[in-house]
Design a protein around this motif. Structure first.
Motif, mmCIF file in Angstrom:
data_model
loop_
_atom_site.group_PDB
_atom_site.id
_atom_site.type_symbol
_atom_site.label_atom_id
_atom_site.label_comp_id
_atom_site.label_asym_id
_atom_site.label_seq_id
_atom_site.Cartn_x
_atom_site.Cartn_y
_atom_site.Cartn_z
ATOM 1 N N LEU A 1 15.911 -37.225 14.072
ATOM 2 C CA LEU A 1 16.324 -37.858 15.464
ATOM 3 C C LEU A 1 16.030 -39.348 15.742
ATOM 4 C CD1 LEU A 1 15.794 -34.830 17.884
ATOM 5 C CD2 LEU A 1 17.977 -35.639 16.873
ATOM 6 N N ILE A 2 14.684 -39.284 15.174
ATOM 7 C CA ILE A 2 14.051 -40.946 15.399
ATOM 8 C C ILE A 2 14.962 -41.825 14.306
ATOM 9 C CG2 ILE A 2 12.209 -42.542 15.115
ATOM 10 C CD1 ILE A 2 10.419 -40.047 16.063
ATOM 11 N N ILE B 1 18.114 -41.412 13.279
ATOM 12 C CA ILE B 1 19.224 -41.466 13.902
ATOM 13 C C ILE B 1 19.371 -42.531 15.134
ATOM 14 C CG2 ILE B 1 21.290 -40.339 15.206
ATOM 15 C CD1 ILE B 1 20.388 -37.736 13.284
ATOM 16 N N ILE B 2 18.389 -42.515 15.981
ATOM 17 C CA ILE B 2 18.368 -43.386 16.915
ATOM 18 C C ILE B 2 17.954 -44.992 16.515
ATOM 19 C CG2 ILE B 2 17.042 -43.900 18.998
ATOM 20 C CD1 ILE B 2 16.365 -41.034 19.494
ATOM 21 N N ILE B 3 17.306 -44.877 15.512
ATOM 22 C CA ILE B 3 16.880 -46.175 15.134
ATOM 23 C C ILE B 3 18.289 -46.927 14.260
ATOM 24 C CG2 ILE B 3 15.617 -47.583 13.183
ATOM 25 C CD1 ILE B 3 13.225 -45.796 13.779
ATOM 26 N N GLY C 1 21.086 -45.997 14.890
ATOM 27 C CA GLY C 1 22.175 -46.188 16.178
ATOM 28 C C GLY C 1 21.887 -47.307 16.704
ATOM 29 N N LEU C 2 20.608 -47.533 17.243
ATOM 30 C CA LEU C 2 20.265 -49.132 17.824
ATOM 31 C C LEU C 2 20.426 -50.119 16.791
ATOM 32 C CD1 LEU C 2 16.841 -47.978 19.556
ATOM 33 C CD2 LEU C 2 19.324 -48.470 20.549
#
Length: 273
Positions: free
Chosen positions: A249-250, A252-254, A256-257
């Motif tokens: 998840l982290i 993916i978030i990174i 995505g950012l």
């Protein structure tokens, strides 16, 4: 499926059976006294009625002896199944065996004593028929098989009087009494052997049961250890799964950012141009 363990008597039921066995041993004492009296009557005035009375009481005693032995073996087995720490049962069985053996020994001594006295009577009666017989011949006669017709007829040839026939008939009767005593002594010896074997027979069974119990305990403990290890591994696996999910998840978030920032910067540059 495991078989259910044999049931054991409660201490109350066990002691009730002990008292019953003690009562039978007291009855045995009475029978032994009656046998001695019957032997004495047979020696003093031998006839059919005294012999029948003797045979009857001897038969009753044999039945009672077997019953007492079986009771003691049953109680000994129950005490063994109850475990080594049941001191009450073990003590009671020991006392019963000691008491029973004492009576058997007394019975054996009585029978051996009367066997000797029967042989002495045979010797005296033989001298009546053969007054000139040597001590060796008398001794041989006291040990002869008077149930053998040839032995009887050979002795009768030396004296064919009516008295000799009567006396030798009494000798034959005493010989039959001796044979009965010898059978009784053999049976008593067998009883002693059976009582001695009872502990030897039960001991391996007890050891096997105890070993089986110990093995089950060890297997259970080992199974619990493996179960604990399995639970620990399962917990670790669950935690690892959640950590992996969190890391994904982290990431993916990174990602995505990063993608969002890149697109935002391109749009800004394009507008500026």
């Amino acid at each position: 499926m495991q078989q259910a363990a044999p049931t054991v008597l409660s201490n109350q039921d066990f002691l009730a059976r002990v008292e019953a066995a003690k009562a039978d041993i007291r009855q045995l004492t009475q029978y032994i006294s009656e046998i001695a009296s019957a032997h004495q009557r047979t020696l003093n005035s031998p006839d059919a009625s005294t012999n029948q009375a003797l045979e009857s009481i001897v038969t009753q005693t044999q039945v009672l002896n077997t019953s007492i032995k079986d009771q003691i073996k049953f109680l000994e087995t129950d005490a063994a199944r109850s475990g080594r720490n049941n001191n009450i049962k073990n003590s009671q069985v020991g006392q019963l065996k000691t008491s029973f053996k004492k009576q058997l020994e007394e019975y054996r001594n009585e029978e051996a004593s009367y066997e000797r006295r029967y042989r002495e009577q045979i010797a005296r009666q033989y001298r009546i028929v053969n007054p000139e017989a040597t001590d060796a011949e008398v001794q041989e006669a006291s040990n002869a098989d008077w149930g053998n017709e040839g032995v009887f007829q050979t002795a009768l040839k030396t004296n064919r009087s009516a008295t000799a026939s009567t006396v030798l008939g009494a000798v034959r009767a005493r010989h039959n009494d001796i044979q009965q005593i010898e059978r009784t002594l053999i049976e008593l010896n067998k009883l002693f052997e059976d009582l001695a074997e009872a502990v030897v027979i039960q001991e391996p069974m007890i050891q096997q049961a105890e070993q089986h119990t110990e093995n089950v305990k060890k297997d259970t403990e080992a199974g619990n250890v493996q179960l604990d290890k399995g639970i620990t591994h399962a917990r670790r696996a669950r935690r690892l799964k959640w950590w992996c999910l969190l890391i994904v998840l982290i990431i993916i978030i990174i990602v995505g950012l990063a993608v969002g920032l890149t697109i935002g910067l391109r749009n800004k540059n394009n507008n500026g141009a």
